[in-house]
Design a protein around this motif. Structure first.
Motif, PDB file in Angstrom:
ATOM      1  N   UNK A 179       0.824  -1.212   0.000  1.00  0.00           N
ATOM      2  CA  UNK A 179       0.000   0.000   0.000  1.00  0.00           C
ATOM      3  C   UNK A 179       0.857   1.261   0.000  1.00  0.00           C
ATOM      4  N   UNK A 180       1.956   1.223   0.754  1.00  0.00           N
ATOM      5  CA  UNK A 180       2.839   2.388   0.788  1.00  0.00           C
ATOM      6  C   UNK A 180       3.524   2.588  -0.560  1.00  0.00           C
ATOM      7  N   UNK A 181       4.003   1.491  -1.158  1.00  0.00           N
ATOM      8  CA  UNK A 181       4.624   1.589  -2.488  1.00  0.00           C
ATOM      9  C   UNK A 181       3.616   2.107  -3.501  1.00  0.00           C
ATOM     10  N   UNK A 182       2.400   1.597  -3.455  1.00  0.00           N
ATOM     11  CA  UNK A 182       1.367   2.043  -4.398  1.00  0.00           C
ATOM     12  C   UNK A 182       1.067   3.529  -4.224  1.00  0.00           C
ATOM     13  N   UNK A 183       1.045   4.011  -2.977  1.00  0.00           N
ATOM     14  CA  UNK A 183       0.791   5.436  -2.752  1.00  0.00           C
ATOM     15  C   UNK A 183       1.905   6.278  -3.362  1.00  0.00           C
ATOM     16  N   UNK A 184       3.158   5.906  -3.086  1.00  0.00           N
ATOM     17  CA  UNK A 184       4.286   6.679  -3.623  1.00  0.00           C
ATOM     18  C   UNK A 184       4.260   6.656  -5.139  1.00  0.00           C
ATOM     19  N   UNK A 185       3.974   5.495  -5.721  1.00  0.00           N
ATOM     20  CA  UNK A 185       3.904   5.389  -7.179  1.00  0.00           C
ATOM     21  C   UNK A 185       2.759   6.231  -7.755  1.00  0.00           C
ATOM     22  N   UNK A 186       1.679   6.361  -7.012  1.00  0.00           N
ATOM     23  CA  UNK A 186       0.549   7.166  -7.505  1.00  0.00           C
ATOM     24  C   UNK A 186       0.899   8.646  -7.568  1.00  0.00           C
ATOM     25  N   UNK A 187       1.860   9.058  -6.736  1.00  0.00           N
ATOM     26  CA  UNK A 187       2.269  10.459  -6.708  1.00  0.00           C
ATOM     27  C   UNK A 187       3.485  10.732  -7.585  1.00  0.00           C
ATOM     28  N   UNK A 188       4.255   9.691  -7.873  1.00  0.00           N
ATOM     29  CA  UNK A 188       5.454   9.843  -8.702  1.00  0.00           C
ATOM     30  C   UNK A 188       5.652   8.562  -9.503  1.00  0.00           C
ATOM     31  N   UNK A 189       5.509   8.662 -10.802  1.00  0.00           N
ATOM     32  CA  UNK A 189       5.571   7.474 -11.669  1.00  0.00           C
ATOM     33  C   UNK A 189       6.930   7.301 -12.337  1.00  0.00           C
ATOM     34  N   UNK A 190       7.843   8.256 -12.135  1.00  0.00           N
ATOM     35  CA  UNK A 190       9.111   8.222 -12.884  1.00  0.00           C
ATOM     36  C   UNK A 190      10.340   7.925 -12.034  1.00  0.00           C
ATOM     37  N   UNK A 191      10.344   8.291 -10.767  1.00  0.00           N
ATOM     38  CA  UNK A 191      11.529   8.081  -9.927  1.00  0.00           C
ATOM     39  C   UNK A 191      11.790   6.593  -9.721  1.00  0.00           C
ATOM     40  N   UNK A 192      13.051   6.241  -9.575  1.00  0.00           N
ATOM     41  CA  UNK A 192      13.398   4.883  -9.192  1.00  0.00           C
ATOM     42  C   UNK A 192      13.088   4.716  -7.710  1.00  0.00           C
ATOM     43  N   UNK A 193      12.354   3.672  -7.364  1.00  0.00           N
ATOM     44  CA  UNK A 193      12.128   3.342  -5.961  1.00  0.00           C
ATOM     45  C   UNK A 193      13.255   2.423  -5.502  1.00  0.00           C
ATOM     46  N   UNK A 194      13.850   2.768  -4.383  1.00  0.00           N
ATOM     47  CA  UNK A 194      15.010   2.038  -3.869  1.00  0.00           C
ATOM     48  C   UNK A 194      14.749   1.692  -2.411  1.00  0.00           C
ATOM     49  N   UNK A 195      15.095   0.474  -2.003  1.00  0.00           N
ATOM     50  CA  UNK A 195      14.884   0.050  -0.627  1.00  0.00           C
ATOM     51  C   UNK A 195      16.172   0.197   0.172  1.00  0.00           C
ATOM     52  N   UNK A 196      16.083   0.909   1.301  1.00  0.00           N
ATOM     53  CA  UNK A 196      17.210   1.052   2.216  1.00  0.00           C
ATOM     54  C   UNK A 196      17.158  -0.081   3.231  1.00  0.00           C
TER      55      UNK A 196
END
Length: 501
Positions: A179-196
């Motif tokens: 759900x958190x990933x989906x929210x971030x993706x809904x607000x930004x579709x271009x940035x690379x998502x990276x896990x720390x």
């Protein structure tokens, strides 16, 4: 004779098959890499150094290797104090790596879990402190929304992480991760998502969440690795993993030992943060850690300690989901097992929320359970103090005054409704404070002015209040000194906990 030949031929064939099955995994080392893995010596549950298999190395290859150093980089972390630890030196390291234009954002909320991030996001809550750096210095903004931070820049990278409390708890990931990933993706579709990938606690940590992992460092490490493998690693939305947790665990097997934290869980402010920022820099840009020359504490971080970091990071990036035993068992320099080794950095960001676990232990020694209290967030005035028996207001000394730049104080007076009896004050070593009392908001106090004190734990009581209805407080170094470079830090060295209603 013919039968004997056939048997010999079959035996040779079987021996050949067995030999093939016992070959080690192909060498995945790239030119310039150092092979540092040691053979297995004990089971994974108790600290095993696992084999690097073809399958595991291939899993990590989805991380877009080879990388190139970008001309510019805009990176936003959605995190907590652990992202602060990772990013304290990141701007200067990225610059050293060759990135010319750098924008860093750290969306901070103390001890924040994915579930809390998700709640703040869906409710569009202004719950964050937002740190931003475009020139190597953090600019602080209070009461920030995640939606605002996500929209304010064309981010290249957005990092996510789980709180250390639940970084290895599968149910926490099941409930909130997607759900958190989906929210971030809904607000930004271009940035690379990276896990720390964060780190396990020090083995002697007193953190209240350590029982989640059986109070066992390697169990915690293995549990957080499992969660990374089961969620972000399998998620096509995530571009790659930054293996800080493995780099830390690798370094712990060197001559430095298990002393990389300042309190059992936060990284120490010189070497631990250096190691984390260097891991981020190498994971993001693909550079060899040995090419980064920036050293935030050259009097503390020796050449041998730099070698440990380079070895640990190289191994972590190559083998991110297993510990690689260090080959560096002796060397110059030591973390000494102390809680903190760094000198005060005027640019450092301190947050009172990050002291909660340590404060909870102090309170427990005084038979107080801080779970029943709320941290008071108060505003400070620099180079200013109260003197309740002299006047009703504050005093701001001029440059010729004996107390110039020696104090910070509360911006306002608090009533006993806001700060009631039973409120707890906790002060760090090296600091002193004075609580000032007032009968009302307009007049000076008619009783005795309370003494300046360095007492670590104080619980507000009716005898101390002398019938007063309002209070303020001042903070200074002990002994007193010019603290103008660290006013904001000084204010954090006194935490105030109010009983929950």
């Amino acid at each position: 004779m013919k039968k004997i030949c056939i048997y010999l031929l079959l035996a040779a064939t079987l021996l050949g098959l067995c030999a093939c099955g016992s070959d080690p995994a192909p060498d995945m080392t790239q030119p310039g890499d150092t092979q540092t893995s040691a053979p297995d010596t004990q089971p994974a549950e108790t600290g095993k150094t696992e084999d690097t298999t073809m399958e595991e190395t291939t899993e990590y290859v989805k991380t877009e290797e080879p990388k190139t150093v970008p001309e510019s980089l805009k990176l936003l972390a959605i995190g907590n104090s652990f992202s602060t630890d990772c990013m304290e030196y990141l701007w200067k390291m990225l610059r050293d790596a060759g990135v010319k234009n750098i924008t860093l954002g750290n969306l901070y909320y103390g001890v924040c879990t994915m579930a809390e991030h998700l709640s703040f996001a869906t409710n569009d809550s202004a719950s964050y402190t937002y740190y931003k750096s475009t020139k190597g210095t953090w600019i602080v903004s209070k009461s920030y929304k995640m939606s605002t931070a996500l929209a304010e820049e064309d981010w290249d990278i957005i990092t996510l992480q789980e709180s250390s409390k639940t970084c290895g708890v599968d149910s926490a990931f099941k409930a909130s991760y997607k759900k958190l990933v989906d929210y971030v993706r809904s607000k930004n579709t271009t940035a690379k998502l990276v896990w720390n990938m964060t780190w396990a606690y020090q083995q002697d940590s007193t953190h209240s969440a350590f029982p989640n992992y059986g109070n066992d460092q390697m169990k915690m490490y293995n549990m957080l690795i499992d969660c990374v493998k089961n969620y972000p690693l399998k998620d096509e939305n995530v571009s790659y993993i930054i293996p800080v947790g493995t780099a830390v665990q690798n370094a712990r097997t060197s001559f430095l030992g298990d002393h990389l934290t300042r309190d059992g869980y936060h990284l120490n402010k010189d070497y631990g943060r250096y190691l984390a920022a260097l891991t981020w820099t190498c994971a993001i840009t693909g550079v060899d850690p040995a090419t980064i020359k920036y050293n935030p504490a050259s009097m503390v971080i020796t050449a041998d300690m730099v070698k440990v970091a380079c070895e640990a990071i190289t191994a972590a990036i190559k083998t991110p989901y297993a510990v690689t035993e260090s080959t560096i068992k002796t060397g110059e320099g030591s973390l000494g097992g102390t809680a903190e080794t760094s000198v005060t950095d005027p640019a450092e960001i301190l947050n009172p929320e990050d002291f909660y676990e340590a404060d909870k232990a102090i309170a427990a020694k005084n038979n107080v359970n801080l779970d029943n209290y709320t941290l008071l967030k108060w505003e400070y005035l620099g180079n200013t103090y109260w003197n309740c028996t002299s006047k009703a207001g504050t005093t701001t000394p001029g440059s010729g005054g004996s107390t110039y730049n020696q104090n910070v104080c509360t911006k306002e007076k608090y009533s006993l409704t806001d700060v009631p009896l039973g409120t707890v004050f906790i002060c760090d070593a090296g600091w002193q404070y004075r609580i000032e009392l007032f009968n009302n908001t307009t007049d000076k106090f008619t009783g005795s002015r309370p003494a300046l004190t360095t007492i670590e734990f104080f619980e507000l009581n009716s005898d101390f209040m002398q019938g007063a209805k309002y209070l303020t407080w001042n903070i200074a170094a002990s002994p007193k000194a010019d603290i103008s470079a660290i006013f904001a830090q000084a204010a954090v060295h006194l935490r105030v906990y109010v009983p929950k209603k």
